[in-house]
Write an enzyme that holds these catalytic residues in place. Structure first.
Site, PDB file in Angstrom:
ATOM      1  CE  LYS A  22      30.230 -30.278 -47.730  1.00  0.00           C
ATOM      2  NZ  LYS A  22      29.686 -30.387 -46.360  1.00  0.00           N
ATOM      3  CG  ASN A  23      29.344 -26.732 -45.842  1.00  0.00           C
ATOM      4  OD1 ASN A  23      28.854 -27.831 -46.109  1.00  0.00           O
ATOM      5  ND2 ASN A  23      30.472 -26.586 -45.166  1.00  0.00           N
ATOM      6  NE  ARG A  96      27.062 -34.077 -36.891  1.00  0.00           N
ATOM      7  CZ  ARG A  96      26.756 -34.909 -35.912  1.00  0.00           C
ATOM      8  NH1 ARG A  96      26.925 -36.185 -36.063  1.00  0.00           N
ATOM      9  NH2 ARG A  96      26.292 -34.456 -34.774  1.00  0.00           N
ATOM     10  CB  CYS A 120      30.230 -36.554 -36.072  1.00  0.00           C
ATOM     11  SG  CYS A 120      31.048 -35.739 -37.441  1.00  0.00           S
ATOM     12  NE  ARG A 125      29.782 -31.566 -37.026  1.00  0.00           N
ATOM     13  CZ  ARG A 125      29.725 -31.622 -38.346  1.00  0.00           C
ATOM     14  NH1 ARG A 125      30.136 -32.691 -38.979  1.00  0.00           N
ATOM     15  NH2 ARG A 125      29.245 -30.615 -39.044  1.00  0.00           N
ATOM     16  CG  ASP A 310      34.920 -26.973 -43.122  1.00  0.00           C
ATOM     17  OD1 ASP A 310      35.011 -27.760 -42.171  1.00  0.00           O
ATOM     18  OD2 ASP A 310      33.833 -26.497 -43.512  1.00  0.00           O
ATOM     19  CB  ILE A 332      35.729 -25.408 -34.919  1.00  0.00           C
ATOM     20  CG1 ILE A 332      36.268 -24.010 -35.267  1.00  0.00           C
ATOM     21  CG2 ILE A 332      34.227 -25.517 -35.206  1.00  0.00           C
ATOM     22  CD1 ILE A 332      35.591 -22.850 -34.584  1.00  0.00           C
ATOM     23  NE  ARG A 402      29.490 -36.637 -46.094  1.00  0.00           N
ATOM     24  CZ  ARG A 402      29.287 -36.411 -44.812  1.00  0.00           C
ATOM     25  NH1 ARG A 402      29.997 -37.061 -43.915  1.00  0.00           N
ATOM     26  NH2 ARG A 402      28.391 -35.545 -44.413  1.00  0.00           N
TER      27      ARG A 402
HETATM   28  N1  EPU Z   1      27.722 -27.128 -31.407  1.00  0.00           N
HETATM   29  C1  EPU Z   1      27.092 -27.409 -30.222  1.00  0.00           C
HETATM   30  N2  EPU Z   1      25.727 -27.460 -30.216  1.00  0.00           N
HETATM   31  C2  EPU Z   1      24.980 -27.225 -31.340  1.00  0.00           C
HETATM   32  C3  EPU Z   1      25.644 -26.925 -32.543  1.00  0.00           C
HETATM   33  C4  EPU Z   1      27.024 -26.876 -32.541  1.00  0.00           C
HETATM   34  O1  EPU Z   1      27.732 -27.629 -29.201  1.00  0.00           O
HETATM   35  O2  EPU Z   1      23.749 -27.282 -31.259  1.00  0.00           O
HETATM   36  C5  EPU Z   1      29.197 -27.087 -31.439  1.00  0.00           C
HETATM   37  C6  EPU Z   1      29.769 -28.151 -32.368  1.00  0.00           C
HETATM   38  O3  EPU Z   1      29.892 -29.399 -31.730  1.00  0.00           O
HETATM   39  C7  EPU Z   1      31.101 -27.547 -32.764  1.00  0.00           C
HETATM   40  C8  EPU Z   1      30.796 -26.041 -32.790  1.00  0.00           C
HETATM   41  O4  EPU Z   1      29.610 -25.867 -32.017  1.00  0.00           O
HETATM   42  O5  EPU Z   1      32.059 -27.838 -31.789  1.00  0.00           O
HETATM   43  C9  EPU Z   1      30.578 -25.446 -34.147  1.00  0.00           C
HETATM   44  O6  EPU Z   1      29.690 -26.266 -34.887  1.00  0.00           O
HETATM   45  P1  EPU Z   1      28.727 -25.702 -36.007  1.00  0.00           P
HETATM   46  O7  EPU Z   1      27.320 -25.911 -35.560  1.00  0.00           O
HETATM   47  O8  EPU Z   1      29.117 -24.333 -36.416  1.00  0.00           O
HETATM   48  O9  EPU Z   1      29.025 -26.729 -37.195  1.00  0.00           O
HETATM   49  P2  EPU Z   1      27.975 -27.234 -38.231  1.00  0.00           P
HETATM   50  O10 EPU Z   1      27.007 -26.164 -38.489  1.00  0.00           O
HETATM   51  O11 EPU Z   1      27.479 -28.576 -37.812  1.00  0.00           O
HETATM   52  C10 EPU Z   1      29.149 -26.360 -40.384  1.00  0.00           C
HETATM   53  C11 EPU Z   1      29.674 -26.974 -41.639  1.00  0.00           C
HETATM   54  C12 EPU Z   1      30.931 -27.754 -41.331  1.00  0.00           C
HETATM   55  C13 EPU Z   1      31.954 -26.787 -40.735  1.00  0.00           C
HETATM   56  C14 EPU Z   1      31.358 -26.112 -39.487  1.00  0.00           C
HETATM   57  C15 EPU Z   1      32.275 -25.084 -38.871  1.00  0.00           C
HETATM   58  C16 EPU Z   1      27.672 -27.300 -42.948  1.00  0.00           C
HETATM   59  C17 EPU Z   1      26.708 -28.248 -43.558  1.00  0.00           C
HETATM   60  N3  EPU Z   1      28.654 -27.834 -42.216  1.00  0.00           N
HETATM   61  O12 EPU Z   1      28.860 -27.450 -39.508  1.00  0.00           O
HETATM   62  O13 EPU Z   1      31.423 -28.259 -42.554  1.00  0.00           O
HETATM   63  O14 EPU Z   1      33.119 -27.477 -40.383  1.00  0.00           O
HETATM   64  O15 EPU Z   1      30.115 -25.476 -39.825  1.00  0.00           O
HETATM   65  O16 EPU Z   1      32.575 -24.094 -39.789  1.00  0.00           O
HETATM   66  O17 EPU Z   1      27.583 -26.108 -43.161  1.00  0.00           O
HETATM   67  C18 EPU Z   1      32.578 -29.756 -43.943  1.00  0.00           C
HETATM   68  O18 EPU Z   1      32.088 -29.180 -44.922  1.00  0.00           O
HETATM   69  O19 EPU Z   1      33.513 -30.609 -44.053  1.00  0.00           O
HETATM   70  C19 EPU Z   1      32.068 -29.468 -42.612  1.00  0.00           C
HETATM   71  C20 EPU Z   1      32.268 -30.289 -41.573  1.00  0.00           C
END
Ligand code: EPU
Length: 423
Positions: A22-23, A96, A120, A125, A310, A332, A402
């Protein structure tokens, strides 16, 4: 609203197949916006988040039937034109990852309007790192009426971007912006997740020039244009990991087919420390069995290649059946322990102290009515239900839909007594 009803206590045995990630599929679909030519993606998992992304892309390209076609796991998108370079609030609030269209839209059209995601369940996030990365590439970004408005009327200009912290979709968003920028972009402190490398493989097949994806420094030489291609999405390592833990938790003999063991090294190591026998009978197959007692193991979630956040909730369910005290530390997301109270209702002994959950086991699990609060939390409740004595009823199953494709039929295929009821 659907519920899952599980009659627990059956060891899972046999072979279970893994779907596409998915991701990885989400950014791959967003990447289709970077070219006017058709892109065909294989092994797209038909889960709710993917349908939301397809709706979003349909909105952006003002889709006619011919522009987006799906056939099982094969999706072809032809973004010949971009009618609405925007991600509206209605779609972003349900997913998101909709913010993944920001980079490609600014890269291709020079402007985009993307709703801010809002709160969230698992943490704040924000997307500030996506935005500051785009600003480094020369975009002018304003926040207005709950939307991010980004403009780069003369195109983006390659630059050095040093992320303050590692962000998976932030790295992907910026990578998609950089491929059409003028000159070189260097992304430092980039996410090393396999999904980033998969996106880079797709972009490279479309004509992009990228080095270092999968490491913490990614170099991109911008090109003027990208082209149509075909690409197969990597297997879902989180789904595979969830099944491995399910096999161990039910003390079954489960073979997980169609996975990439290399993507699961941190989990495999922790399973082995916990007394689970993990073998690799073929390059894309993992098999789990539990020859003796399960032992307590500590985990700390980290960015890849560390232990995936995850898989934290699912591993916590496993530790309820291990002898001794396990310390589970979440680094995280700030609020990713909502499954703990539900697991406790099923008999688990878990104490929460800030970012740490302390699990004392083993405690017998007994079926109960529980509520799913987010995608991976609901997976942990399914796993606990499979191991519990008696009936577990999981409410708000839309969370699991999802991200897990055909979860109940896949689990039923390896012996689980699980059914969906619509109420
Ligand atoms: N963060 C910030 N600012 C930003 C972006 C992120 O402060 O602009 C913080 C977040 O709040 C968090 C940390 O950085 O505390 C890491 O967040 P990240 O951006 O890596 O998460 P994401 O890209 O929003 C993806 C996956 C998530 C997975 C995380 C961590 C996708 C679509 N989602 O989210 O997947 O948990 O990376 O590996 O790729 C899931 O599939 O259940 C899921 C939540």
């Amino acid at each position: 609203m659907d519920k899952l009803v599980i009659e627990g206590g059956v060891p899972l045995s046999g072979e279970i197949a893994v779907s596409g990630s998915k991701n990885s599929a989400l950014p791959a679909l967003a990447a289709c916006l970077l070219t006017a030519e058709p892109v065909t993606l294989h092994r797209i998992p038909l889960v709710r988040d993917i349908r939301t992304m397809l709706d979003l892309i349909g909105h952006i390209i003002g889709s006619k039937d011919a522009d987006i076609s799906t056939d099982g796991g094969r999706v072809t998108i032809c973004a010949g034109r971009i009618e609405h370079p925007e991600a509206p609030y209605e779609l972003v609030k349900t997913m998101r990852a909709s913010s993944l269209v920001l980079g490609p839209l600014v890269g291709r059209c020079g402007h985009a309007r993307v709703s801010l995601p809002g709160g969230c369940a698992i943490g704040a996030r924000p997307i500030n790192l996506h935005v500051s990365g785009l600003e480094r590439l020369g975009a002018e970004v304003r926040q207005e009426h709950g939307y991010i408005q980004a403009q780069a009327p003369h195109g983006l200009q390659g630059a050095n971007v040093q992320f303050d912290r590692i962000t998976v979709t932030g790295t992907e968003d910026l990578l998609m912006a950089a491929v059409l920028a003028r000159g070189e972009t260097v992304i430092e402190n980039a996410a090393r997740e396999p999904e980033v490398a998969d996106l880079a493989a797709l972009l490279t097949a479309m004509g992009a020039k990228i080095e270092g994806a999968g490491t913490s420094t990614i170099r991109v030489q911008g090109v003027a244009k990208l082209y149509g291609t075909e690409h197969t999405i990597i297997p879902d390592r989180i789904e595979a990991g969830t099944f491995l833990i399910a096999g161990a938790l039910t003390r079954g003999d489960l073979t997980v087919r169609g996975c990439v063991p290399e993507h699961l090294r941190a989990l495999i190591a922790k399973l082995q420390q916990a007394g689970v026998e993990v073998t690799e009978p073929a390059p894309d197959i993992l098999r789990v069995r539990v020859p003796g007692k399960l032992k307590n193991v500590d985990i700390t979630t980290e960015e890849h290649p560390g232990f995936a956040t995850d898989l934290q909730a699912q591993f916590m369910a496993l530790m309820t059946q291990a002898a001794g005290i396990s310390f589970i530390t979440e680094t995280i997301f700030e609020n990713r322990f909502m499954h703990a109270q539900e697991l406790a209702r099923m008999g688990a002994n878990i104490r929460l102290e800030g970012r740490q959950a302390i699990v004392a086991g083993p405690t017998p699990l007994s079926g109960a009515q529980v509520i799913a609060s987010d995608l991976r939390a609901s997976a942990s409740l399914v796993l606990a239900g499979l191991a519990a004595q008696g009936e577990t009823v999981i409410d708000r199953v839309y969370h699991i839909d999802r991200g897990y494709e055909k979860i109940e039929s896949k689990l039923a295929g390896v012996g689980a007594r699980i059914r969906r009821v619509s109420v």
